[in-house]
Write a protein that holds these residues in place. Sequence first.
Motif, PDB file in Angstrom:
ATOM      1  N   MET A   1       0.822  -1.204   0.000  1.00 53.00           N
ATOM      2  CA  MET A   1       0.000   0.000   0.000  1.00 53.00           C
ATOM      3  C   MET A   1       0.859   1.259   0.000  1.00 53.00           C
ATOM      4  O   MET A   1       0.605   2.174  -0.755  1.00 53.00           O
ATOM      5  CB  MET A   1      -0.936  -0.038   1.220  1.00 53.00           C
ATOM      6  N   ARG A   2       1.887   1.286   0.847  1.00 51.83           N
ATOM      7  CA  ARG A   2       2.732   2.467   0.943  1.00 51.83           C
ATOM      8  C   ARG A   2       3.453   2.729  -0.380  1.00 51.83           C
ATOM      9  O   ARG A   2       3.518   3.869  -0.845  1.00 51.83           O
ATOM     10  CB  ARG A   2       3.751   2.294   2.063  1.00 51.83           C
ATOM     11  N   GLN A   3       3.960   1.682  -1.004  1.00 51.18           N
ATOM     12  CA  GLN A   3       4.666   1.832  -2.277  1.00 51.18           C
ATOM     13  C   GLN A   3       3.710   2.320  -3.363  1.00 51.18           C
ATOM     14  O   GLN A   3       4.076   3.146  -4.194  1.00 51.18           O
ATOM     15  CB  GLN A   3       5.329   0.504  -2.692  1.00 51.18           C
ATOM     16  N   GLU A   4       2.494   1.814  -3.333  1.00 53.92           N
ATOM     17  CA  GLU A   4       1.499   2.236  -4.317  1.00 53.92           C
ATOM     18  C   GLU A   4       1.210   3.737  -4.183  1.00 53.92           C
ATOM     19  O   GLU A   4       1.131   4.458  -5.179  1.00 53.92           O
ATOM     20  CB  GLU A   4       0.214   1.440  -4.122  1.00 53.92           C
ATOM     21  N   LEU A   5       1.090   4.213  -2.956  1.00 52.55           N
ATOM     22  CA  LEU A   5       0.859   5.649  -2.736  1.00 52.55           C
ATOM     23  C   LEU A   5       2.052   6.480  -3.195  1.00 52.55           C
ATOM     24  O   LEU A   5       1.881   7.551  -3.777  1.00 52.55           O
ATOM     25  CB  LEU A   5       0.560   5.911  -1.261  1.00 52.55           C
ATOM     26  N   ARG A   6       3.252   5.989  -2.935  1.00 49.85           N
ATOM     27  CA  ARG A   6       4.448   6.703  -3.397  1.00 49.85           C
ATOM     28  C   ARG A   6       4.459   6.833  -4.913  1.00 49.85           C
ATOM     29  O   ARG A   6       4.803   7.875  -5.460  1.00 49.85           O
ATOM     30  CB  ARG A   6       5.711   5.992  -2.931  1.00 49.85           C
ATOM     31  N   GLU A   7       4.096   5.759  -5.591  1.00 48.18           N
ATOM     32  CA  GLU A   7       4.063   5.779  -7.053  1.00 48.18           C
ATOM     33  C   GLU A   7       3.002   6.745  -7.577  1.00 48.18           C
ATOM     34  O   GLU A   7       3.222   7.446  -8.559  1.00 48.18           O
ATOM     35  CB  GLU A   7       3.828   4.371  -7.586  1.00 48.18           C
ATOM     36  N   ILE A   8       1.869   6.791  -6.906  1.00 45.12           N
ATOM     37  CA  ILE A   8       0.795   7.703  -7.309  1.00 45.12           C
ATOM     38  C   ILE A   8       1.221   9.154  -7.098  1.00 45.12           C
ATOM     39  O   ILE A   8       0.960  10.019  -7.928  1.00 45.12           O
ATOM     40  CB  ILE A   8      -0.501   7.393  -6.525  1.00 45.12           C
ATOM     41  N   CYS A   9       1.885   9.418  -5.983  1.00 42.28           N
ATOM     42  CA  CYS A   9       2.264  10.787  -5.625  1.00 42.28           C
ATOM     43  C   CYS A   9       3.541  11.261  -6.320  1.00 42.28           C
ATOM     44  O   CYS A   9       3.799  12.468  -6.345  1.00 42.28           O
ATOM     45  CB  CYS A   9       2.464  10.891  -4.115  1.00 42.28           C
ATOM     46  N   ALA A  10       4.340  10.361  -6.837  1.00 41.19           N
ATOM     47  CA  ALA A  10       5.657  10.698  -7.379  1.00 41.19           C
ATOM     48  C   ALA A  10       5.639  11.845  -8.393  1.00 41.19           C
ATOM     49  O   ALA A  10       6.454  12.766  -8.288  1.00 41.19           O
ATOM     50  CB  ALA A  10       6.326   9.463  -7.963  1.00 41.19           C
ATOM     51  N   PRO A  11       4.747  11.854  -9.381  1.00 40.24           N
ATOM     52  CA  PRO A  11       4.773  12.957 -10.354  1.00 40.24           C
ATOM     53  C   PRO A  11       4.515  14.327  -9.719  1.00 40.24           C
ATOM     54  O   PRO A  11       5.166  15.309 -10.063  1.00 40.24           O
ATOM     55  CB  PRO A  11       3.671  12.597 -11.347  1.00 40.24           C
ATOM     56  N   VAL A  12       3.583  14.376  -8.788  1.00 42.14           N
ATOM     57  CA  VAL A  12       3.266  15.643  -8.124  1.00 42.14           C
ATOM     58  C   VAL A  12       4.429  16.069  -7.239  1.00 42.14           C
ATOM     59  O   VAL A  12       4.827  17.240  -7.238  1.00 42.14           O
ATOM     60  CB  VAL A  12       1.961  15.529  -7.310  1.00 42.14           C
ATOM     61  N   LEU A  13       4.997  15.134  -6.497  1.00 39.10           N
ATOM     62  CA  LEU A  13       6.128  15.443  -5.632  1.00 39.10           C
ATOM     63  C   LEU A  13       7.299  15.983  -6.444  1.00 39.10           C
ATOM     64  O   LEU A  13       7.949  16.948  -6.049  1.00 39.10           O
ATOM     65  CB  LEU A  13       6.554  14.210  -4.837  1.00 39.10           C
ATOM     66  N   ARG A  14       7.569  15.375  -7.608  1.00 40.33           N
ATOM     67  CA  ARG A  14       8.647  15.865  -8.475  1.00 40.33           C
ATOM     68  C   ARG A  14       8.397  17.309  -8.893  1.00 40.33           C
ATOM     69  O   ARG A  14       9.307  18.139  -8.895  1.00 40.33           O
ATOM     70  CB  ARG A  14       8.782  14.983  -9.717  1.00 40.33           C
ATOM     71  N   LYS A  15       7.149  17.626  -9.243  1.00 40.00           N
ATOM     72  CA  LYS A  15       6.814  19.000  -9.647  1.00 40.00           C
ATOM     73  C   LYS A  15       7.029  19.976  -8.497  1.00 40.00           C
ATOM     74  O   LYS A  15       7.541  21.076  -8.693  1.00 40.00           O
ATOM     75  CB  LYS A  15       5.373  19.088 -10.146  1.00 40.00           C
ATOM     76  N   VAL A  16       6.626  19.584  -7.304  1.00 41.06           N
ATOM     77  CA  VAL A  16       6.798  20.443  -6.128  1.00 41.06           C
ATOM     78  C   VAL A  16       8.284  20.653  -5.846  1.00 41.06           C
ATOM     79  O   VAL A  16       8.739  21.783  -5.651  1.00 41.06           O
ATOM     80  CB  VAL A  16       6.092  19.844  -4.894  1.00 41.06           C
ATOM     81  N   LEU A  17       9.046  19.579  -5.830  1.00 45.76           N
ATOM     82  CA  LEU A  17      10.469  19.669  -5.506  1.00 45.76           C
ATOM     83  C   LEU A  17      11.263  20.422  -6.564  1.00 45.76           C
ATOM     84  O   LEU A  17      12.289  21.020  -6.258  1.00 45.76           O
ATOM     85  CB  LEU A  17      11.058  18.275  -5.305  1.00 45.76           C
TER      86      LEU A  17
END
Length: 49
Positions: A1-17
């Motif tokens: 579950m945690r890995q799945e959430l990381r994968e879902i959030c990854a594109p947005v997190l990259r944009k923020v960072l």
Amino acid sequence: MRQELREICAPVLRKVLNHPFRTGLRNGTLPGAALARFVHQDTGYPLPA
């Protein structure tokens, strides 16, 4: 579950960072006017004491 959430959030997190404001703040290239505007806006919403 945690890995799945990381994968879902990854594109947005990259944009923020990689946002130009954050990048400029980190490496010292943020124009002073942009920082002053951010501070001015940020201090307009103080948390209740």
